[in-house]
Motif scaffolding. Structure first.
Motif, PDB file in Angstrom:
ATOM      1  N   THR A 100       0.831  -1.213   0.000  1.00  0.00           N
ATOM      2  CA  THR A 100       0.000   0.000   0.000  1.00  0.00           C
ATOM      3  C   THR A 100       0.862   1.257   0.000  1.00  0.00           C
ATOM      4  O   THR A 100       0.603   2.209  -0.755  1.00  0.00           O
ATOM      5  CB  THR A 100      -0.919   0.007   1.232  1.00  0.00           C
ATOM      6  OG1 THR A 100      -1.810  -1.103   1.152  1.00  0.00           O
ATOM      7  CG2 THR A 100      -1.736   1.292   1.296  1.00  0.00           C
ATOM      8  N   LEU A 101       1.889   1.284   0.837  1.00  0.00           N
ATOM      9  CA  LEU A 101       2.764   2.453   0.889  1.00  0.00           C
ATOM     10  C   LEU A 101       3.480   2.663  -0.441  1.00  0.00           C
ATOM     11  O   LEU A 101       3.648   3.801  -0.897  1.00  0.00           O
ATOM     12  CB  LEU A 101       3.774   2.290   2.016  1.00  0.00           C
ATOM     13  CG  LEU A 101       3.244   2.520   3.433  1.00  0.00           C
ATOM     14  CD1 LEU A 101       4.282   2.129   4.473  1.00  0.00           C
ATOM     15  CD2 LEU A 101       2.844   3.991   3.615  1.00  0.00           C
ATOM     16  N   ARG A 102       3.900   1.567  -1.062  1.00  0.00           N
ATOM     17  CA  ARG A 102       4.561   1.680  -2.364  1.00  0.00           C
ATOM     18  C   ARG A 102       3.626   2.313  -3.392  1.00  0.00           C
ATOM     19  O   ARG A 102       4.017   3.224  -4.132  1.00  0.00           O
ATOM     20  CB  ARG A 102       4.992   0.288  -2.840  1.00  0.00           C
ATOM     21  CG  ARG A 102       5.569   0.256  -4.226  1.00  0.00           C
ATOM     22  CD  ARG A 102       6.989   0.771  -4.265  1.00  0.00           C
ATOM     23  NE  ARG A 102       7.896  -0.189  -3.684  1.00  0.00           N
ATOM     24  CZ  ARG A 102       9.143   0.066  -3.348  1.00  0.00           C
ATOM     25  NH1 ARG A 102       9.614   1.269  -3.512  1.00  0.00           N
ATOM     26  NH2 ARG A 102       9.925  -0.882  -2.828  1.00  0.00           N
ATOM     27  N   LEU A 138       5.138  -0.148 -11.495  1.00  0.00           N
ATOM     28  CA  LEU A 138       4.838  -1.573 -11.618  1.00  0.00           C
ATOM     29  C   LEU A 138       6.019  -2.428 -11.163  1.00  0.00           C
ATOM     30  O   LEU A 138       5.863  -3.385 -10.392  1.00  0.00           O
ATOM     31  CB  LEU A 138       4.485  -1.902 -13.064  1.00  0.00           C
ATOM     32  CG  LEU A 138       3.179  -1.295 -13.597  1.00  0.00           C
ATOM     33  CD1 LEU A 138       3.088  -1.457 -15.101  1.00  0.00           C
ATOM     34  CD2 LEU A 138       1.978  -1.949 -12.920  1.00  0.00           C
ATOM     35  N   VAL A 139       7.223  -2.087 -11.619  1.00  0.00           N
ATOM     36  CA  VAL A 139       8.408  -2.892 -11.301  1.00  0.00           C
ATOM     37  C   VAL A 139       8.723  -2.832  -9.810  1.00  0.00           C
ATOM     38  O   VAL A 139       9.022  -3.855  -9.176  1.00  0.00           O
ATOM     39  CB  VAL A 139       9.613  -2.421 -12.141  1.00  0.00           C
ATOM     40  CG1 VAL A 139      10.897  -3.093 -11.666  1.00  0.00           C
ATOM     41  CG2 VAL A 139       9.376  -2.719 -13.617  1.00  0.00           C
ATOM     42  N   ASN A 140       8.660  -1.650  -9.213  1.00  0.00           N
ATOM     43  CA  ASN A 140       8.983  -1.515  -7.792  1.00  0.00           C
ATOM     44  C   ASN A 140       7.948  -2.194  -6.909  1.00  0.00           C
ATOM     45  O   ASN A 140       8.279  -2.766  -5.859  1.00  0.00           O
ATOM     46  CB  ASN A 140       9.105  -0.038  -7.409  1.00  0.00           C
ATOM     47  CG  ASN A 140      10.413   0.569  -7.888  1.00  0.00           C
ATOM     48  OD1 ASN A 140      11.198  -0.097  -8.549  1.00  0.00           O
ATOM     49  ND2 ASN A 140      10.635   1.819  -7.553  1.00  0.00           N
ATOM     50  N   THR A 141       6.678  -2.125  -7.296  1.00  0.00           N
ATOM     51  CA  THR A 141       5.646  -2.801  -6.513  1.00  0.00           C
ATOM     52  C   THR A 141       5.867  -4.300  -6.538  1.00  0.00           C
ATOM     53  O   THR A 141       5.731  -4.983  -5.514  1.00  0.00           O
ATOM     54  CB  THR A 141       4.247  -2.454  -7.068  1.00  0.00           C
ATOM     55  OG1 THR A 141       4.057  -1.033  -7.008  1.00  0.00           O
ATOM     56  CG2 THR A 141       3.164  -3.133  -6.242  1.00  0.00           C
ATOM     57  N   GLN A 142       6.229  -4.837  -7.697  1.00  0.00           N
ATOM     58  CA  GLN A 142       6.490  -6.274  -7.785  1.00  0.00           C
ATOM     59  C   GLN A 142       7.686  -6.669  -6.923  1.00  0.00           C
ATOM     60  O   GLN A 142       7.691  -7.722  -6.285  1.00  0.00           O
ATOM     61  CB  GLN A 142       6.740  -6.660  -9.252  1.00  0.00           C
ATOM     62  CG  GLN A 142       6.831  -8.156  -9.504  1.00  0.00           C
ATOM     63  CD  GLN A 142       8.228  -8.715  -9.324  1.00  0.00           C
ATOM     64  OE1 GLN A 142       9.210  -7.970  -9.344  1.00  0.00           O
ATOM     65  NE2 GLN A 142       8.321 -10.034  -9.159  1.00  0.00           N
TER      66      GLN A 142
END
Length: 482
Positions: A100-102, A138-142
């Motif tokens: 959620t924070l990301r 997208l990449v950082n959340t993954q």
């Protein structure tokens, strides 16, 4: 739950050290494979875009790197530490709040970078920053979703996803080149890459382990409180690492910007290696920092020794390879970037040891000290860049980068020495590494083919390092015990 408890116990046992070493080696091998694929991507980009457009591509890439680092806000490191220390039953809820924070923080960085690009550059670079920022989200959340695998020391699966991301980038870039597309689609390539790996993540991490966003006020407040000092540090770290690229685009010619962008692109690939490999030890260091200060000091000591030797080895290899690597990647018009890279690569020595010491500060919850260290390094690199870039162009930028990385490593070590638990590693093996490296660098000056210089310098360094005990024996034992 039983598996998690077992893995949590492993973090507190001597076996964890061997698993971290082997897991780090697996990530290093995966990184090498990914680097080969990334080299193919770079060849396509350099030859398709040309020096000027590749300079624009590198500038936007630097902005996207700033977005990625700043929007991380310390959540990756703090999240890995807190997941390692949390009870197994609490981990899914903790991970949901991290996701959620990301999702909440990253868009703020995207907007800020897009505003800067709108004011400083042309419309293509503005839209490229905006679309590329979506890919970063997208990449950082993954990457956040994969955190439980790192804590469980299941580093092989993590490596598979890292290599897959690099391979997908190559595939999409190749398709865009084949279609004859212009600059903008290449700047947005992380969007389809990010979508693909996000959709594949549930195959490795069950949804029930916290992949869905969630909100718990107490957990979020605790994470923000722990991450805020580190967020400040990482913001300055990301800015100072890429500020030379941006300053070169503003203070030097387009040709010099293209040359520095080429060197920076290669250096950025190498820059990621020590953090990728060494961060595998953060869960173990965190548990040691909580339970056993002597174990933490021992771990940092051995990691420092390996990092120093590894940094020297990479410098030797790149100095030998640069004159043939750069033309291979981009063609003869990029030959001027080889001397730039040969200067800039010396910063890797400071990067390798500095990343180790930063993990030590994180393990003992001294992330506020990282903010001071990065602030000092940022000030130094801006001054150095302002002096050197207008007079020496891309080479001046490379010297400024070395000055900045060395300053950061020095500041971090001073902070680690001030920790009351006395966990800072001694530098006893440093003279031995230096003694082993000097004859190796002398080999690089001999009038021989580049293949002989490469093999000869690395062979001399490895032989002397082993002969005089410049590499810790525990590194070899970790593999033999396996």
């Amino acid at each position: 739950m039983g598996t998690s408890e077992t893995e949590l116990d492993v973090l507190a046992t001597p076996e964890a050290g061997g698993r971290v070493v082997r897991g780090g080696a697996v990530r290093g091998l995966g990184y090498a494979a990914g680097t080969l694929v990334a080299a193919g991507t770079a060849v396509l980009l350099l030859r398709h875009l040309g020096r000027v457009d590749f300079g624009r591509y590198g500038t936007v890439g630097a902005l996207l790197g700033v977005i990625s680092g700043v929007s991380d806000a310390g959540l990756t490191a703090v999240g890995a530490r807190e997941l390692a220390l949390a009870a197994p039953a609490e981990r899914p809820r903790l991970l949901r709040n991290l996701v959620t924070l990301r999702l909440a923080i990253t868009p703020l960085g995207i907007v800020a970078a897009a505003v800067f690009a709108f004011l400083a550059y042309d419309r293509t670079m503005f839209w490229g920053t905006l679309l590329g920022g979506v890919g970063v989200l997208l990449v950082n959340t993954q990457a956040t979703m994969m955190a439980p695998l790192t804590v469980d020391l299941r580093l092989g699966i993590v490596t598979v996803f890292e290599v897959l991301k690099t391979m997908l980038t190559f595939v999409f870039v190749a398709v865009f080149v084949g279609a004859g597309l212009s600059l903008l689609p290449f700047l947005a390539v992380q969007i389809p890459v990010g979508l693909a790996i996000v959709l594949l993540t549930p195959l490795a991490v069950p949804v029930g382990r916290g992949l869905r966003p969630g909100y718990d006020r107490r957990i979020v407040a605790s994470l923000v409180r722990e991450a805020l000092p580190l967020a400040v540090a990482l913001t300055m770290n990301v800015v100072y690492f890429r500020v030379i690229m941006i300053m070169t685009s503003l203070l030097a010619s387009k040709v010099e910007t293209g040359l520095y962008a080429t060197s920076f692109q290669v250096f950025a690939v190498l820059f990621s290696l020590p953090l990728l490999v060494l961060s595998s030890a953060l869960p173990l260091l965190s548990v040691a920092g909580r339970d056993d200060g002597e174990r933490l000091r021992f771990g940092l000591q051995r990691m420092t020794e390996v990092a120093l030797a590894g940094g020297v080895a990479f410098v030797l290899a790149i100095v030998a390879l640069a004159p043939v690597l750069i033309p291979f990647l981009g063609g003869r018009e990029y030959r001027g970037a080889a001397p730039v890279l040969q200067i800039q690569v010396f910063a890797l020595i400071a990067v390798f040891v500095g990343q180790t010491w930063q993990l030590g500060l994180l393990a003992v919850r001294r992330q506020a000290a990282l903010a001071w260290a990065n602030g000092g390094a940022l000030a130094i690199v801006i001054v150095a860049g302002a002096i050197l870039i207008p007079t020496a162009g891309a080479r001046g930028g490379a010297v400024a980068a070395v000055i900045g990385e060395t300053s950061l490593a020095l500041f971090v070590y001073i902070a680690l020495r001030r920790v009351p638990a006395s966990v800072a590693p001694a530098l006893g093996l440093t003279p031995r590494v230096v003694a082993a490296s000097l004859p190796a660098f002398a080999v690089l000056a001999l009038p021989m083919p580049w293949e002989a210089r490469l093999v000869g310098s690395l062979g001399v360094f490895a032989a002397l390092a082993l002969a005089i005990g410049a590499v810790p024996r525990e590194l070899l034992h970790a593999f033999l015990r396996r």
